[in-house]
Design an enzyme around this catalytic site. Structure first.
Site, PDB file in Angstrom:
ATOM      1  N   CYS A  95      -4.053  -1.000  -2.186  1.00 51.65           N
ATOM      2  CA  CYS A  95      -4.161   0.341  -2.317  1.00 51.65           C
ATOM      3  C   CYS A  95      -5.307   0.504  -3.625  1.00 51.65           C
ATOM      4  O   CYS A  95      -5.064   0.105  -4.682  1.00 51.65           O
ATOM      5  CB  CYS A  95      -2.919   0.919  -3.077  1.00 51.65           C
ATOM      6  N   ASN A  96      -6.266   1.156  -3.294  1.00 49.16           N
ATOM      7  CA  ASN A  96      -7.404   1.176  -4.339  1.00 49.16           C
ATOM      8  C   ASN A  96      -6.937   2.207  -5.397  1.00 49.16           C
ATOM      9  O   ASN A  96      -7.336   1.867  -6.817  1.00 49.16           O
ATOM     10  CB  ASN A  96      -8.534   1.955  -3.468  1.00 49.16           C
ATOM     11  N   THR A  97      -5.977   3.042  -5.375  1.00 50.13           N
ATOM     12  CA  THR A  97      -5.444   3.876  -6.363  1.00 50.13           C
ATOM     13  C   THR A  97      -4.790   3.028  -7.231  1.00 50.13           C
ATOM     14  O   THR A  97      -5.015   3.047  -8.403  1.00 50.13           O
ATOM     15  CB  THR A  97      -4.583   5.163  -5.659  1.00 50.13           C
ATOM     16  N   TYR A 133      -0.529   8.205  -2.789  1.00 52.06           N
ATOM     17  CA  TYR A 133      -0.564   7.878  -4.047  1.00 52.06           C
ATOM     18  C   TYR A 133      -1.800   8.816  -4.874  1.00 52.06           C
ATOM     19  O   TYR A 133      -1.654   9.032  -5.967  1.00 52.06           O
ATOM     20  CB  TYR A 133      -0.869   6.352  -4.342  1.00 52.06           C
ATOM     21  N   CYS A 177     -10.887   3.132  -0.035  1.00 45.06           N
ATOM     22  CA  CYS A 177      -9.504   3.638   0.156  1.00 45.06           C
ATOM     23  C   CYS A 177      -9.166   2.760   1.357  1.00 45.06           C
ATOM     24  O   CYS A 177      -9.983   2.804   2.219  1.00 45.06           O
ATOM     25  CB  CYS A 177      -9.197   5.035   0.404  1.00 45.06           C
ATOM     26  N   ASP A 221       0.892  -1.182   0.071  1.00 41.17           N
ATOM     27  CA  ASP A 221      -0.012   0.145   0.110  1.00 41.17           C
ATOM     28  C   ASP A 221       0.859   1.347  -0.074  1.00 41.17           C
ATOM     29  O   ASP A 221       2.329   1.313   0.115  1.00 41.17           O
ATOM     30  CB  ASP A 221      -0.969  -0.083   0.937  1.00 41.17           C
ATOM     31  N   SER A 222       0.156   2.441  -0.354  1.00 42.24           N
ATOM     32  CA  SER A 222       0.988   3.716  -0.174  1.00 42.24           C
ATOM     33  C   SER A 222       1.375   3.935   1.216  1.00 42.24           C
ATOM     34  O   SER A 222       2.431   4.850   1.170  1.00 42.24           O
ATOM     35  CB  SER A 222       0.266   4.767  -0.644  1.00 42.24           C
TER      36      SER A 222
END
Length: 272
Positions: free
Chosen positions: A79-81, A48, A191, A16-17
């Site tokens: 990480c959804n982004t 991110y 997120c 993840d970020s």
């Protein structure tokens, strides 16, 4: 591209970020207590969600390459982004390694849980701007109505440990007012940082709204996928996760203890 042989004893890699993926780590630990877990939080480059697509795709490749050094059997994009804008990069870099993105798992669960057919989605600017959640939810049922809302301040609030704080409540009230009059019955936390703020979000949304936590959805998906491929670890032993960050390991330690409720295993500082 990876060519190593998949083994049930190999670890599950999660990235993840920042600290948001700890929500996924916690859910996977609960669902698969015998699995060896590897976690990377890119704390040097968080968030991110405010970056360009080119930068996000670059980070996704580098994060995946880092996990690949540990020969995982499964990589979870927590990480959804990245799930929205660079899942193909992760899959290409991972080669024959199984890959799950949190976005699709959360979208599927939301589509199946809603009764009114009206779903709200909150996420980073990049995730919401990509329209990926709306598309993924409508792939399940194209009659569903999706209302998205970008909530860019939630990630820094979570990263700073403002979990149940007046500032967080004020920001949440402003963001969630976007759903007034939309008659949603389901709200996707799009997120993985957002479940850290779930108590505040839930109290403002109200008891009539079903909260969809993509962390729980992806843990269930991971168990299903590993079982299908005969890769579940059959050991009865439990191990501490191997944790890596790209910056501020002491801050990560404090937030880990606050959120996970346990002492932190050793944290490895890695360069990116």
């Amino acid at each position: 591209m990876s060519q190593h042989k998949l083994s049930s004893c190999s670890p599950i890699g999660i990235f993840d970020s920042g600290i948001g993926g700890l929500t996924v780590l916690k859910a996977v630990q609960a669902a698969l207590p015998s699995e060896r877990l590897l976690y990377f939080g890119d704390t040097a480059r968080v968030p991110y969600g405010t970056k360009s697509q080119v930068t996000i795709r670059k980070y996704a490749r580098e994060d995946t390459e880092l996990l690949m050094k540990h020969q995982p059997k499964l990589i979870i994009v927590a990480c959804n982004t990245v799930s929205a804008l660079a899942l193909d990069v992760v899959e290409q870099t991972a080669g024959d390694i199984l890959v799950i993105g949190v976005l699709k798992a959360g979208a599927e669960l939301a589509a199946h849980r809603t009764k009114s057919g009206r779903i709200g989605v909150i996420g980073t600017q990049a995730t919401i701007g990509s329209n990926a959640y709306s598309c993924a939810i409508r792939e399940e049922n194209d009659a569903l109505e999706v209302t998205p809302k970008a909530c860019p301040l939630f990630v820094p609030l979570a990263e700073e440990g403002f979990i149940d704080h007046p500032a967080t409540r004020l920001v949440a009230e402003e963001y969630l007012s976007a759903f007034t009059g939309k008659e949603i019955d389901t709200l996707v936390l799009g997120c993985t940082h957002y479940p850290i703020l779930r108590k505040v979000i839930e109290s403002i949304a109200g008891p009539q709204i079903t909260i969809i936590d993509s962390a729980e959805a992806v843990a269930s998906k991971a168990k299903e996928l590993l079982s299908k491929h005969g890769l579940l670890n059959q050991s009865s032993a439990t191990t501490l996760p191997h944790l890596m960050v790209s910056d501020l390991p002491q801050k990560f330690r404090e937030l880990y203890r606050l959120f996970m409720g346990t002492e932190l295993p050793d944290v490895e500082l890695v360069g990116m």
